[in-house]
Write a protein that holds these residues in place. Structure first.
Motif, mmCIF file in Angstrom:
data_model
loop_
_atom_site.group_PDB
_atom_site.id
_atom_site.type_symbol
_atom_site.label_atom_id
_atom_site.label_comp_id
_atom_site.label_asym_id
_atom_site.label_seq_id
_atom_site.Cartn_x
_atom_site.Cartn_y
_atom_site.Cartn_z
ATOM 1 N N UNK A 167 25.248 20.058 -43.403
ATOM 2 C CA UNK A 167 24.827 18.709 -43.040
ATOM 3 C C UNK A 167 24.592 17.933 -44.333
ATOM 4 N N UNK A 168 25.242 16.784 -44.441
ATOM 5 C CA UNK A 168 25.094 15.909 -45.604
ATOM 6 C C UNK A 168 24.262 14.700 -45.193
ATOM 7 N N UNK A 169 23.227 14.408 -45.970
ATOM 8 C CA UNK A 169 22.411 13.216 -45.768
ATOM 9 C C UNK A 169 22.449 12.459 -47.083
ATOM 10 N N UNK A 188 21.799 14.858 -50.226
ATOM 11 C CA UNK A 188 21.539 16.289 -50.255
ATOM 12 C C UNK A 188 22.334 16.944 -49.126
ATOM 13 N N UNK A 189 22.805 18.148 -49.373
ATOM 14 C CA UNK A 189 23.509 18.924 -48.356
ATOM 15 C C UNK A 189 22.702 20.176 -48.064
ATOM 16 N N UNK A 190 22.516 20.465 -46.771
ATOM 17 C CA UNK A 190 21.823 21.673 -46.334
ATOM 18 C C UNK A 190 22.667 22.345 -45.259
ATOM 19 N N UNK A 191 22.303 23.569 -44.942
ATOM 20 C CA UNK A 191 22.998 24.316 -43.901
ATOM 21 C C UNK A 191 22.061 24.505 -42.715
ATOM 22 N N UNK A 192 22.559 24.209 -41.525
ATOM 23 C CA UNK A 192 21.761 24.379 -40.308
ATOM 24 C C UNK A 192 21.458 25.861 -40.108
ATOM 25 N N UNK A 193 20.254 26.148 -39.597
ATOM 26 C CA UNK A 193 19.863 27.544 -39.372
ATOM 27 C C UNK A 193 20.480 28.074 -38.076
ATOM 28 N N UNK A 194 20.066 29.255 -37.648
ATOM 29 C CA UNK A 194 20.644 29.886 -36.460
ATOM 30 C C UNK A 194 20.398 29.095 -35.179
ATOM 31 N N UNK A 195 19.345 28.250 -35.160
ATOM 32 C CA UNK A 195 19.061 27.406 -33.996
ATOM 33 C C UNK A 195 19.740 26.049 -34.102
ATOM 34 N N UNK A 196 20.538 25.852 -35.161
ATOM 35 C CA UNK A 196 21.206 24.576 -35.365
ATOM 36 C C UNK A 196 20.312 23.532 -36.011
ATOM 37 N N UNK A 197 19.116 23.931 -36.433
ATOM 38 C CA UNK A 197 18.150 22.993 -37.003
ATOM 39 C C UNK A 197 18.408 22.790 -38.493
ATOM 40 N N UNK A 198 18.236 21.544 -38.924
ATOM 41 C CA UNK A 198 18.319 21.233 -40.356
ATOM 42 C C UNK A 198 17.215 20.237 -40.708
#
Length: 179
Positions: free
Chosen positions: A60-62, A71-81
């Motif tokens: 996910x890019x914000x 910043x770019x992050x990766x969603x966790x196993x629940x799809x949360x970022x």
């Protein structure tokens, strides 16, 4: 009142430390903040597929596209970022791009520049079926409940034992007076 036992100051300090740690871990965005509240802008949400199931490990890019801060992050196993950007009051109105799995959403950065205490944030979900509550994790709530029950049970046991000892002493005292 001899024999009366009060919870020691050492035990009280331990309880304060334990509850303080529990509180600090339950509110990580405040406890481990990297910026002052008036410089933090948080974007968080869920990434789900068309079937409504969470999509894990999606990048996910914000990005504030006016100043190219992002910043770019990766969603966790629940799809949360969750992304926290360092923005200032002059960033109000800047265009914000949020992208996940090739899908883009565009926003304008909005917050009250005069409010220096309220957390500045935006929720952005991708896909359908992502409308979830962002409260504390369930394991934390259950853990706090179990800890509270254990502490109350322990205190109740101490009180019960104390009353039992006092009753036994009172009976002994009455027996000596009757002789």
């Amino acid at each position: 009142m001899r024999g009366r036992r009060v919870i020691g100051s050492r035990t009280a300090r331990h309880l304060v430390v334990v509850w303080g740690l529990i509180w600090a871990l339950s509110v990580p965005s405040i406890s481990f903040a990297s910026h002052a509240a008036d410089h933090r802008f948080t974007v968080e949400g869920f990434v789900c597929g068309k079937d409504g199931l969470p999509r894990a490990k999606v990048e996910v890019l914000v990005k504030d596209t006016r100043v190219t801060v992002g910043q770019t992050v990766t969603a966790d196993d629940d799809g949360y970022y969750k992304v926290t950007l360092h923005l200032h009051n002059d960033n109000v109105g800047d265009p914000l791009l949020v992208e996940a799995g090739g899908e883009q959403q565009h926003f304008k950065i909005q917050f009250d520049a005069n409010d220096l205490e309220t957390e500045r944030k935006l929720r952005v979900d991708f896909g359908s079926g992502c409308e979830r509550d962002l409260g504390p994790p369930q394991w934390l709530l259950y853990g706090l409940g179990v800890a509270a029950v254990a502490i109350v049970g322990w205190i109740g046991l101490k009180i019960s034992r104390k009353r039992k000892r006092e009753e036994q002493r009172r009976r002994k005292g009455q027996g000596k007076r009757q002789k």
